[in-house]
Write an enzyme that holds these catalytic residues in place. Structure first.
Site, PDB file in Angstrom:
ATOM      1  N   GLY A 462       0.947  -1.263  -0.128  1.00 16.48           N
ATOM      2  CA  GLY A 462      -0.005   0.287  -0.125  1.00 16.48           C
ATOM      3  C   GLY A 462       0.865   1.099   0.013  1.00 16.48           C
ATOM      4  O   GLY A 462       2.061   1.366   0.106  1.00 16.48           O
ATOM      5  N   GLY A 465       0.311   8.607   3.105  1.00 14.91           N
ATOM      6  CA  GLY A 465       1.056  10.312   2.794  1.00 14.91           C
ATOM      7  C   GLY A 465       2.451  10.289   3.167  1.00 14.91           C
ATOM      8  O   GLY A 465       3.057  11.016   2.602  1.00 14.91           O
ATOM      9  N   LYS A 483       8.464  -0.015   5.403  1.00 16.30           N
ATOM     10  CA  LYS A 483       7.933   1.380   5.010  1.00 16.30           C
ATOM     11  C   LYS A 483       9.117   2.305   4.741  1.00 16.30           C
ATOM     12  O   LYS A 483       9.950   2.490   5.665  1.00 16.30           O
ATOM     13  CB  LYS A 483       7.383   1.924   6.381  1.00 16.30           C
ATOM     14  CG  LYS A 483       6.847   3.306   6.535  1.00 16.30           C
ATOM     15  CD  LYS A 483       6.305   3.469   7.859  1.00 16.30           C
ATOM     16  CE  LYS A 483       5.619   4.897   7.863  1.00 16.30           C
ATOM     17  NZ  LYS A 483       4.937   5.258   9.125  1.00 16.30           N
ATOM     18  N   ASP A 580      -3.158  10.083  16.036  1.00 20.64           N
ATOM     19  CA  ASP A 580      -3.332   9.610  14.589  1.00 20.64           C
ATOM     20  C   ASP A 580      -4.154   8.269  14.590  1.00 20.64           C
ATOM     21  O   ASP A 580      -3.751   7.616  13.697  1.00 20.64           O
ATOM     22  CB  ASP A 580      -2.306   9.787  13.667  1.00 20.64           C
ATOM     23  CG  ASP A 580      -2.963   9.915  12.144  1.00 20.64           C
ATOM     24  OD1 ASP A 580      -3.797  10.718  12.245  1.00 20.64           O
ATOM     25  OD2 ASP A 580      -2.076   9.649  11.143  1.00 20.64           O
TER      26      ASP A 580
END
Length: 772
Positions: A462, A465, A483, A580
């Site tokens: 995936g 941002g 990541k 978040d």
């Protein structure tokens, strides 16, 4: 006249006696009736003055409990606790009768001790037996009694056992520790296999545990100190981690808890890199010990052959060569249990060799100086990279060669920091006495490239941002999530440092585990444990997959998220606000257990701080609390608001920011409208149409609305919210109108790096606004 004086004097003496009797009666009443309440330091005393009931705080605990104790014993001896599983934080608790039930009032929480449906006046009396009984007005029949819910003390008149007719079970359960009366590990009950025998059990394992013998000590109790620990009754503390190991908990081991065990500070090279042998791992010699449990004997081989057998086996954790008796090689695989440290003159002392990473046995001051890197706000991250580079050069010169995909370096990061008035200023507190070091592997770029097949699109999980996330595979076969932060990403070195420092310290089953990072070639890469089911939003908002989430699974996910937040807010060494929390930042493992991820925007509080003002508003639209979005005030109640939004999304299967109704605003407004119209169950996802949990769903909707109230003080804490969700005996308060419920939702553009053909894994939207 003398006769009249005598009569008046007698009347006066009788009146004084009555007044004195009334005062004594009021001060030591034994019964509470409807309309009365017991508050603060008020107590009930049994008629014979044997027992006393009231509120107390054990030891130096900040929590309050309802209990019964002996009245005439100077040192308070508590025999019963009414709210063991619900410690009260309020300064003004009360015990009252509500209808036909006994209830404990603690701020927003109402806890039912009894659950009766009878009508009429009732009263509760503390008896000289220590039993607290609730009776009806016209009957001596007992509606409820404390003897039916024993704590850790068996009093005359109590029962232990079970009722074949009603299924009621009477069990004694130990306190967790001297200051925490919540149920502990040990319980006394009738053996279900042999109804004529009583057994003491540890936990729910249904196995025998040694609890009394003569002569014995704590170190003879099975798994008393946990794995990879030594037990020594001659020292304080009794339990110590082996060299090269640290406590399994992220915080310092509590004195009362001796079973946490220990984990390696540095993974074995054999396990981490997938070598076929253990040449990169060494052995620590331990003398004057007893052999741990569960070894595998290899007879008729030499000492060197014994060492080689363990060295070449990745699963072997220790070896010994027992020259006594028949002799032979002993190998241990897995955890080392019941390792006792003996005195030097003890004839039973043995020698064992425990496998450790090679670095643990390198004592060179130059190496320690190079590897010991104190990470504080005053030291730029570039210094960390430079130090690592110097070490890499030095290590290559020393070894002469190293496979490029195997050069995982381990360095000691002092990750203890305290937040300043803004995220851009952090004050290092690495010199604290209790500060612990966190170890974080540093992966080479070549090893990351090999693991992800050069960041192949076929491995892409995936993109959010901050950049893409890839599936990777290490040489040992372990799958990871990689990541790779975009060079144009809003997450810079500050957020990267935030995330690495936080997750390296945090250890909880509902938090995503950070395995390492890569900082080569201008890259900023984080390596996480791989979550095969990706993120919650990939199920929740997908028309095909949402049916895979029945209500039981959704409730399990909700509870796990709450547990993770409670750890961040209360039990980690620093108070942490995630800032978040959303469905895409909740990852799901193979068993659909939730793990909160993405700590790049987390806010840390040190000392007694509970909230702060910030000029930098970051987070995701639709999940931010009003006081944070409009005023820059951040606290644990900010996460509570986000949790409430997420809970409504989990119940409804709809996004708060993408919700559309002709007569409503956003999801919060729609939920509030249905709640006011007494149609709250209309909110439930149609995929759950076959559920049989209306009561549980209503409770979850109620709690969600309590969490999204506009005023932060009106919202519960996460521990209160979890208690409200899981305890059906609690009477929940009515919520007030949610924040932002009168603002119509606008279409929110996706982040610029969003790919609709890919599942979201860790997408984060950052909003930068000036605080007012």
């Amino acid at each position: 006249m003398p006769t009249m004086k005598l009569a008046l004097l007698s009347l006066l003496m009788f009146s004084c006696h009555c007044i004195r009797f009334s005062v004594v009666y009021a001060a030591e009443m034994s019964t509470i009736s409807a309309g009365q309440s017991l508050t603060g330091s008020d107590t009930l005393v049994s008629s014979g003055g044997v027992f006393e009931l009231g509120f107390f705080s054990p030891g130096n605990s900040s929590y309050t409990y309802l209990g019964i104790w002996y009245k005439k014993i100077e040192v308070r001896t508590v025999v019963w606790v009414g709210n063991r599983d619900l410690p009260l934080t309020t300064s003004s608790p009360a015990l009252a009768i509500d209808g036909a039930n006994l209830v404990i009032l603690g701020g927003r929480i109402t806890y039912k001790l009894s659950d009766n449906s009878v009508s009429g006046n009732v009263s509760a009396t503390l008896l000289d037996s220590g039993n607290f009984v609730l009776r009806g007005e016209s009957s001596e029949a007992i509606l409820w009694q404390s003897f039916d819910d024993p704590s850790d003390t068996f009093l005359p008149g109590m029962k232990l056992g079970y009722s074949r007719k009603t299924g009621k079970v009477w069990v004694l359960t130990s306190w967790k520790n001297a200051t925490d009366p919540s149920p502990g590990d040990f319980s006394l009950r009738i053996d279900s296999e042999s109804p004529d025998e009583f057994v003491i059990l540890k936990g729910a394992s249904q196995q025998w545990n040694l609890f009394w013998s003569q002569p014995r000590d704590d170190c003879h109790i099975f798994d008393f100190c946990g794995s990879f620990s030594t037990c020594n009754n001659r020292t304080t503390p009794t339990c110590e981690c082996l060299d090269g190991f640290r406590t399994s908990d992220a915080k310092k081991r509590p004195q009362h808890d001796t079973s946490l065990g220990c984990t390696r500070r540095i993974p074995l090279q054999c396990e981490e890199m997938g070598y076929g042998n253990g040449d990169e791992d060494k052995f620590l010699k331990m003398d004057h010990v007893t052999f741990p449990l569960y070894y595998n004997p290899l007879e008729r081989i030499s000492t060197e052959a014994c060492k080689s057998a363990c060295s070449g086996d990745c699963s072997c954790t220790a070896y010994a060569y027992d020259g006594s008796g028949s002799g032979g090689c002993l190998l241990w695989h897995g955890d080392l249990l019941n390792l006792r440290q003996l005195s030097e003159d003890d004839p039973d002392g043995k020698t064992i060799f425990v496998k450790l990473a090679a670095y643990e046995l390198q004592n060179s001051p130059e190496i320690n100086k190079t590897l010991k890197i104190a990470l504080a706000s005053a030291v730029p991250l570039v210094a960390l990279v430079l130090s690592t580079y110097i070490f890499c050069r030095w290590k290559k010169k020393q070894k002469g060669k190293m496979a490029p995909t195997q050069d995982i370096l381990l360095f000691d990061l002092d990750l203890s920091i305290a937040a300043g008035t803004d995220e851009t200023s952090h004050k290092g507190i690495g010199n604290e006495k209790n500060a612990e070091d966190a170890w974080l592997p540093l992966f080479s770029f070549s090893s990351v490239t090999a693991a992800t097949e050069n960041f192949s699109n076929s491995n892409k999980l995936g993109e959010g941002g901050f950049g893409p996330v890839y599936k990777g595979k290490l040489l040992n076969g372990k799958h990871v999530a990689v990541k790779r932060l975009s060079k144009k990403s809003a997450q810079g070195m500050l957020e990267l440092r935030n995330e690495t420092m936080l997750i390296a310290k945090l250890q909880h089953k509902n938090l995503a585990r950070l395995l390492g990072c890569c900082l080569e070639r201008d890259e900023k890469i984080l390596i996480y444990e791989y979550m095969p089911n990706k993120s919650l939003d990939s199920f929740l908002f997908d028309q095909a997959k949402r049916h895979l989430l029945n209500w039981e699974k959704r409730a399990h996910i909700v509870e796990g998220i709450a547990q993770g937040l409670i750890y961040l807010h209360q039990h980690s060494r620093l108070r942490i606000v995630h800032r978040d929390l959303k469905a895409s930042n909740v990852l799901l493992d193979n068993d659909m257990n939730p793990k909160i991820s993405d700590f790049g925007l987390a806010k840390m509080f040190g000392g007694n701080e509970s909230e702060a003002n910030t000029n930098r508003i970051v987070g995701t639209y639709g999940y931010m609390s009003p006081e944070y979005a409009l005023e820059g005030v951040v606290s644990i109640k900010s996460d509570v608001f986000s949790f409430g939004v997420l809970l409504l999304e989990i119940i409804s299967g709809k996004k708060n920011t993408g919700f559309y109704q002709t007569d409503s605003m956003n999801l919060l407004g729609y939920a509030w409208q249905l709640w006011q119209e007494d149609r709250a169950l209309r909110l439930v996802d149609l995929a759950l149409e076959n559920h049989n949990s209306d009561g549980t769903l209503m409770r979850h909707i109620n709690v969600a609305l309590l969490c999204v109230q506009e005023i932060a003080a009106d919202r519960p804490t996460m521990s209160e919210a979890l208690t409200m969700l899981t305890n059906e005996l609690l009477t929940l308060p009515s919520p007030k109108q949610p924040a932002f419920s009168c603002i119509r939702t606008q279409k929110i553009p996706e982040p610029p790096l969003y790919r609709p053909d890919l599942n979201s894994v860790n997408d984060v939207t950052i909003s930068l606004m000036e605080a007012r």
